[in-house]
Write an enzyme that holds these catalytic residues in place. Structure first.
Site, PDB file in Angstrom:
ATOM      1  N   VAL A 296       0.850  -1.207   0.000  1.00 37.15           N
ATOM      2  CA  VAL A 296       0.000   0.000   0.000  1.00 37.15           C
ATOM      3  C   VAL A 296       0.881   1.249   0.000  1.00 37.15           C
ATOM      4  O   VAL A 296       0.639   2.205  -0.753  1.00 37.15           O
ATOM      5  CB  VAL A 296      -0.944   0.017   1.225  1.00 37.15           C
ATOM      6  CG1 VAL A 296      -1.737   1.320   1.274  1.00 37.15           C
ATOM      7  CG2 VAL A 296      -1.894  -1.186   1.206  1.00 37.15           C
TER       8      VAL A 296
ATOM      9  N   TYR B 268      -2.270  -8.861  15.766  1.00 37.38           N
ATOM     10  CA  TYR B 268      -2.599  -7.857  14.742  1.00 37.38           C
ATOM     11  C   TYR B 268      -3.893  -7.125  15.117  1.00 37.38           C
ATOM     12  O   TYR B 268      -3.926  -5.894  15.177  1.00 37.38           O
ATOM     13  CB  TYR B 268      -2.741  -8.568  13.402  1.00 37.38           C
ATOM     14  CG  TYR B 268      -2.986  -7.660  12.220  1.00 37.38           C
ATOM     15  CD1 TYR B 268      -1.989  -6.822  11.737  1.00 37.38           C
ATOM     16  CD2 TYR B 268      -4.218  -7.673  11.562  1.00 37.38           C
ATOM     17  CE1 TYR B 268      -2.219  -6.009  10.627  1.00 37.38           C
ATOM     18  CE2 TYR B 268      -4.448  -6.865  10.452  1.00 37.38           C
ATOM     19  CZ  TYR B 268      -3.446  -6.031   9.989  1.00 37.38           C
ATOM     20  OH  TYR B 268      -3.673  -5.232   8.895  1.00 37.38           O
TER      21      TYR B 268
HETATM   22  P1  NAD Z   1       2.966  -4.668   3.675  1.00 34.60           P
HETATM   23  O1  NAD Z   1       3.430  -5.775   4.569  1.00 34.60           O
HETATM   24  O2  NAD Z   1       3.177  -4.803   2.214  1.00 34.60           O
HETATM   25  O3  NAD Z   1       3.601  -3.290   4.128  1.00 34.60           O
HETATM   26  C1  NAD Z   1       3.946  -2.962   5.451  1.00 34.60           C
HETATM   27  C2  NAD Z   1       5.231  -2.161   5.422  1.00 34.60           C
HETATM   28  O4  NAD Z   1       5.589  -1.808   6.779  1.00 34.60           O
HETATM   29  C3  NAD Z   1       6.409  -2.966   4.862  1.00 34.60           C
HETATM   30  O5  NAD Z   1       7.143  -2.173   3.967  1.00 34.60           O
HETATM   31  C4  NAD Z   1       7.218  -3.316   6.092  1.00 34.60           C
HETATM   32  O6  NAD Z   1       8.572  -3.551   5.810  1.00 34.60           O
HETATM   33  C5  NAD Z   1       6.964  -2.118   6.980  1.00 34.60           C
HETATM   34  N1  NAD Z   1       7.154  -2.392   8.404  1.00 34.60           N
HETATM   35  C6  NAD Z   1       6.651  -3.428   9.122  1.00 34.60           C
HETATM   36  N2  NAD Z   1       7.045  -3.330  10.409  1.00 34.60           N
HETATM   37  C7  NAD Z   1       7.788  -2.184  10.501  1.00 34.60           C
HETATM   38  C8  NAD Z   1       8.475  -1.549  11.557  1.00 34.60           C
HETATM   39  N3  NAD Z   1       8.481  -2.051  12.804  1.00 34.60           N
HETATM   40  N4  NAD Z   1       9.144  -0.397  11.296  1.00 34.60           N
HETATM   41  C9  NAD Z   1       9.165   0.120  10.048  1.00 34.60           C
HETATM   42  N5  NAD Z   1       8.537  -0.450   8.998  1.00 34.60           N
HETATM   43  C10 NAD Z   1       7.856  -1.602   9.226  1.00 34.60           C
HETATM   44  O7  NAD Z   1       1.426  -4.468   4.006  1.00 34.60           O
HETATM   45  P2  NAD Z   1       0.350  -3.544   3.291  1.00 34.60           P
HETATM   46  O8  NAD Z   1      -0.684  -4.412   2.715  1.00 34.60           O
HETATM   47  O9  NAD Z   1       1.031  -2.543   2.428  1.00 34.60           O
HETATM   48  O10 NAD Z   1      -0.303  -2.814   4.552  1.00 34.60           O
HETATM   49  C11 NAD Z   1       0.019  -1.469   4.884  1.00 34.60           C
HETATM   50  C12 NAD Z   1      -0.853  -1.009   6.037  1.00 34.60           C
HETATM   51  O11 NAD Z   1      -2.235  -1.126   5.682  1.00 34.60           O
HETATM   52  C13 NAD Z   1      -0.668  -1.821   7.316  1.00 34.60           C
HETATM   53  O12 NAD Z   1      -0.739  -0.949   8.421  1.00 34.60           O
HETATM   54  C14 NAD Z   1      -1.858  -2.749   7.317  1.00 34.60           C
HETATM   55  O13 NAD Z   1      -2.221  -3.119   8.624  1.00 34.60           O
HETATM   56  C15 NAD Z   1      -2.922  -1.890   6.655  1.00 34.60           C
HETATM   57  N6  NAD Z   1      -3.964  -2.716   6.028  1.00 34.60           N
HETATM   58  C16 NAD Z   1      -3.741  -3.337   4.846  1.00 34.60           C
HETATM   59  C17 NAD Z   1      -4.731  -4.139   4.295  1.00 34.60           C
HETATM   60  C18 NAD Z   1      -4.546  -4.842   2.976  1.00 34.60           C
HETATM   61  O14 NAD Z   1      -5.455  -5.577   2.563  1.00 34.60           O
HETATM   62  N7  NAD Z   1      -3.463  -4.661   2.270  1.00 34.60           N
HETATM   63  C19 NAD Z   1      -5.947  -4.290   4.968  1.00 34.60           C
HETATM   64  C20 NAD Z   1      -6.118  -3.658   6.186  1.00 34.60           C
HETATM   65  C21 NAD Z   1      -5.127  -2.845   6.695  1.00 34.60           C
END
Ligand code: NAD
Ligand code: UDP
Length: 350
Positions: A39, A170
């Site tokens: 995202v 989570y």
């Molecule tokens: P993703 O795993 O692709 O991205 C998460 C990013 O955060 C990664 O680049 C990771 O390296 C970074 N990260 C994780 N822990 C970290 C830390 N301690 N310090 C610094 N960076 C850290 O996931 P995504 O799908 O891109 O999700 C992004 C956000 O959207 C998240 O907060 C997730 O909870 C939320 N979200 C996503 C979805 C979905 O369907 N994709 C649904 C609900 C919520």
């Protein structure tokens, strides 16, 4: 328009995607945590194209530098390897706080770290927002509703979460992150936004992160069995990434400080969804003249503990307060994503 980088020549800038040239008064300094993830990288693209100055912080646990590498060297862009459980100092106008692993296998890989990331990461970013007076947006999730007893889920529903199950790191992590966010709003006047995101998919999703859309597409493209967990009657509603990015930016720039669901209300059973993915993969392969030796099988595996049975967003609030609604149908989005993974497969990186 780039006063701090006078020496950067047009030739240097021309190797980047074109960005809007905003006068300094309209150009915002925006921090995106988790900006190298799925995202985050799409959000960074959009904010850069809009002409803002974007700083990404990411520990690259599930994200990758390659998702935003096309901006490296651009005067409006910076990327820092940093873990949000540690404080971070910067001057900024807006913070999009995304950093957190999002797929069940990744967030369960180290449950304690996931909770630390949600709690301490959000605490640090809210502290930064308080000091800088930046507007703060957190990407929360439909998982705050747990295995919901109300359907579809609207923002006033308090949820049904198992606090000690394998998903709790989570779900409860995001719930406490929301609590913290509204604590800073009430106590310190921090200007907050809370997006509750429902299942989102699209290009750059890590093909190995175990989420259903990437699993099904990769399996079908590779001619492997498609793995439905349980009997496939559980439901999800899938939103395409570009709709989510529209919603996040609209929310950040709106006056709405209550939680807002952002998702597509087109609901599928996982069994039906597997069939839909298989059908669209076949259509794309036929159009490209790819020969299949056989039709891939759909097989059934054990359902993970606490897997929610039903999920569909009520997006009335987003429609009324943000004038936002999804534009991408599931079929359109799936076709785009299948073509993206297919191209990756052909270049040997999938
Ligand atoms: P993703 O795993 O692709 O991205 C998460 C990013 O955060 C990664 O680049 C990771 O390296 C970074 N990260 C994780 N822990 C970290 C830390 N301690 N310090 C610094 N960076 C850290 O996931 P995504 O799908 O891109 O999700 C992004 C956000 O959207 C998240 O907060 C997730 O909870 C939320 N979200 C996503 C979805 C979905 O369907 N994709 C649904 C609900 C919520
Ligand atoms: N799922 C599945 N096969 C897979 C991966 C997931 O049937 O290969 C199911 C999973 O059990 C859940 C749904 O698909 O019911 C969505 O799973 P995902 O991990 O994408 O997201 P979440 O459970 O967090 O909504």
């Amino acid at each position: 328009y780039y006063p701090e980088t006078d020496s950067i020549s047009y030739t240097t800038l021309s190797r980047f995607p074109p960005v809007k040239l905003l006068p300094p008064s309209q150009r915002k300094r925006i921090l995106v945590t988790g900006g190298a993830g799925f995202v985050g990288s799409h959000l960074v693209d959009r904010l850069m194209v809009l002409g803002h100055e974007v700083t990404v912080i990411d520990n690259f646990f599930t994200g990758s530098k390659t998702t935003v590498s096309h901006w490296i060297g651009h005067p409006n862009f910076e990327m820092v390897r940093h873990d949000v459980v540690e404080p971070f100092m910067i001057e900024c106008d807006q913070i999009y706080h995304l950093a957190c692993p999002a797929s069940p296998p990744h967030y369960q890989f180290n449950a304690v770290k996931t909770i630390k990331t949600s709690f301490m990461g959000t605490l640090n970013m809210l502290g930064l927002a308080k000091r800088t007076k930046a507007r703060f947006l957190i990407t929360s999730t439909s998982e705050v509703y747990g295995d919901p007893e109300v359907h579809p889920q609207h923002e006033d529903y308090w949820g049904h979460v198992n606090p000690i199950g394998p998903r709790a790191c989570y779900d409860e992590g995001k719930r406490v992150a929301e609590t913290l966010t509204y604590g800073f709003q009430r106590q310190d006047g921090v200007d907050v936004r809370v997006a509750r995101i429902f299942n989102t998919y699209g290009p750059r999703m890590n093909p190995a992160d175990g989420r259903v859309v990437s699993n099904f597409i990769v399996q079908a493209l590779k001619g492997e069995d498609m793995t439905v967990f349980g009997d496939g009657t559980q439901t999800r509603s899938f939103q395409y990434i570009h709709d989510l990015i529209d919603g996040l930016i609209a929310l950040m720039n709106s006056p709405e400080s209550r939680p807002v669901n952002i998702g597509n209300s087109d609901e599928f059973t996982i069994g039906d969804f597997a069939e839909l993915v298989r059908e669209i993969v076949e259509k794309v392969q036929d159009e490209d003249g790819v020969k299949r030796s056989r039709r891939v099988n759909i097989i059934y595996k054990e359902i993970p503990t606490d897997d929610p049975q039903k999920r569909r967003p009520d997006t009335t609030r987003a429609k009324e307060t943000l004038d936002w609604q999804p534009k991408w149908t599931t079929r359109m989005g799936l076709e785009e994503m299948i073509r993206y993974y297919k191209a990756k497969m052909e270049e040997g990186s999938l």
